[in-house]
Enzyme design. Structure first.
Site, PDB file in Angstrom:
ATOM      1  N   SER A  17       0.850  -1.179   0.000  1.00 48.71           N
ATOM      2  CA  SER A  17       0.000   0.000   0.000  1.00 48.71           C
ATOM      3  C   SER A  17       0.892   1.238   0.000  1.00 48.71           C
ATOM      4  CB  SER A  17      -0.900   0.007   1.231  1.00 48.71           C
ATOM      5  OG  SER A  17      -0.113   0.283   2.375  1.00 48.71           O
ATOM      6  N   LYS A  18       0.252   2.376  -0.079  1.00 50.88           N
ATOM      7  CA  LYS A  18       0.966   3.661  -0.111  1.00 50.88           C
ATOM      8  C   LYS A  18       2.005   3.779   1.004  1.00 50.88           C
ATOM      9  CE  LYS A  18      -0.399   7.274  -2.819  1.00 50.88           C
ATOM     10  NZ  LYS A  18      -1.691   7.176  -3.465  1.00 50.88           N
ATOM     11  N   ARG A  19       1.617   3.263   2.145  1.00 47.11           N
ATOM     12  CA  ARG A  19       2.482   3.279   3.326  1.00 47.11           C
ATOM     13  C   ARG A  19       3.876   2.698   3.036  1.00 47.11           C
ATOM     14  NH1 ARG A  19       2.141  -0.699   6.777  1.00 47.11           N
ATOM     15  NH2 ARG A  19       0.418  -1.643   5.649  1.00 47.11           N
TER      16      ARG A  19
END
Ligand code: GLU
Length: 476
Positions: free
Chosen positions: A246-248
């Site tokens: 994910s973006k994280r």
């Protein structure tokens, strides 16, 4: 040839079917690569279908981002990209075919009724079945909107997946899927099946988030009497912490990796190994990848992003890449470097001269730019602190004596320069380090750099001598 591959009378046709979300997801890029390789391996064709039925998200810019990403990655598709939205009429036609065959029916339930039925079904541990599947269409209320629903079969669904093995669902797990909404627009699973069938797709490699769709779609293929394609549902890419990417975790788009300075062939090779293996082989040329790729090498366990490995693989491809190409590709990465020479021709000259050495010392184009910086910095250097340390009075006088010898040198070659530096150290009765340190400071401003004789050839006689001259006196 593995058992999932159909015979040669039926050449392999694969596809990549992204939804335009504004960028090419790294997982999508890997899916595209696997489909592309499978087609190439068997002399088949690879198609691109844009799943653009969500009109709010499907802007031309979002489509272009995907096309650009694929083009940059070198994953060329056959024919024109196909728009799923443009094929809506055909999807409707097939829904009517299913209606005519009794494999679909008109459902007149209102949204509230559907909700009630759904709650009831949920409480009974099964998927929704519409009462209209068994009702006489003649009972249909006049002027009432209807949906067209698929008559979910009463038999279990089995999918022989090339990665997941045999997957089974009980009949009650699948509802009477809406094929046409009450406004007459087709729904997702119908569109996918019709498109894949009409495009003659034989193999579908995609993320395992679509495994359940694979079950539903199999039902639709069967109902239409169409041959199912081979499905291969691959585990999604996870971050280095084992959680779904994910973006994280940082970069998600192929474009981000491009901006970080990865080469398309480096990223391709990395993505190939991310979820597919062929013994222990890590590094693949395209020809090797095409010759080796098969569905049986796809892994069932989720793959984890590993930037260290990506750097290693990319560094390998960088070292193999053509010098002229690299000298061009690195230019945008030089932009942030301060006080750099403006002349594009001299920039290219020095980059090209140094590239065979520099490219073996960098993992990315961004690193290559850093490695090249000392060549391209405007002189004179104003050295301070640690960088200036080797330049005491004694060292400056020594640089002066070295300068006079080098200025008279015949032939500005690495060999001649190496010889001259050695002779100079001997004449001065000092170890090479005592020459090397101030000379490195003068030539590179203290930056890590390859062999100094090489550096002088990269810079050329005039620039090298000028840089030495700049540091010969203390007022530099
Ligand atoms: N459009 C779907 C997605 O982007 C892919 C569907 C498919 O490959 O069948 O996830």
């Amino acid at each position: 040839m593995n058992s999932h591959v159909q015979n040669t009378d039926n050449p392999i046709r694969t596809r990549f079917a992204p939804s335009p979300t504004g960028f090419l997801h790294i997982g999508g890029a890997r899916t595209a690569l696997f489909n592309w390789l499978l087609a190439k391996r068997h002399g088949g064709q690879f198609f691109l279908r844009i799943e653009d039925t969500d009109r709010a998200r499907s802007t031309q810019a979002a489509v272009d981002a995907i096309l650009d990403g694929l083009s940059w990655l070198g994953l060329d598709w056959d024919g024109d990209a196909i728009s799923q939205f443009d094929r809506a009429d055909r999807h409707v036609e097939v829904a009517h075919e299913l209606l005519a065959k009794g494999q679909a029916f008109k459902c007149y339930c209102s949204p509230d009724e559907v909700q009630e039925l759904r709650d009831q079904a949920f409480a009974e541990g099964r998927a929704l079945r519409s009462p209209w599947r068994d009702r006489d269409p003649a009972d249909a209320p006049a002027d009432t909107p209807f949906t067209v629903r698929f008559r979910a079969p009463d038999s279990d669904v089995t999918l022989k997946d090339a990665v997941q093995g045999e997957v089974r669902w009980a009949a009650k797990e699948f509802d009477d899927l809406i094929l046409l909404r009450s406004d007459g627009t087709p729904t997702y699973n119908l569109a996918v099946v019709v498109d894949d069938h009409d495009m003659g797709i034989t193999h579908i490699v995609r993320g395992d988030d679509h495994l359940v769709n694979g079950g539903r779609q199999s039902q639709i293929y069967d109902a239409l009497g169409w041959e199912r394609p081979v499905f291969a549902h691959i585990p999604l890419i996870h971050g280095d912490d084992g959680k779904k990417l994910s973006k994280r975790h940082g970069a998600l788009g192929a474009e981000d990796y491009r901006a970080m300075g990865y080469l398309p062939e480096g990223l391709r090779n990395y993505l190939l190994r991310l979820g597919w293996s062929h013994g222990d082989q890590e590094i693949f040329t395209d020809a090797e990848a095409i010759a080796a790729f098969d569905l049986s090498g796809l892994n069932k366990a989720p793959a984890r992003m590993d930037m260290g490995k990506l750097n290693h693989i990319n560094g390998h491809h960088l070292a193999q890449a053509d010098d002229t190409r690299l000298a061009e590709l690195v230019v945008p990465f030089l932009d942030g470097l301060e006080n750099r020479i403006a002349d594009a021709e001299i920039t290219q000259q020095r980059l090209l001269a140094a590239m065979p050495v520099l490219k073996t010392r960098a993992a990315t184009l961004a690193e290559l730019a850093q490695q090249s910086y000392f060549l391209l910095k405007n002189r004179p250097f104003h050295l301070e602190g640690k960088a200036a340390k080797p330049l005491n009075d004694e060292a400056r006088q020594r640089l002066y004596r070295l300068f006079t010898r080098l200025a008279d040198l015949n032939g500005w070659t690495e060999k001649a320069l190496t010889e001259e530096l050695k002779n100079f150290a001997e004449a001065e009765e000092i170890g090479f380090g005592k020459v090397g340190q101030p000379l490195r400071a003068a030539l590179t401003g203290g930056a890590p750099a390859p062999d100094l004789a090489q550096v002088m050839t990269f810079l050329g006689r005039e620039e090298a001598l000028d840089r030495i001259k700049d540091q010969m006196s203390a007022d530099a």
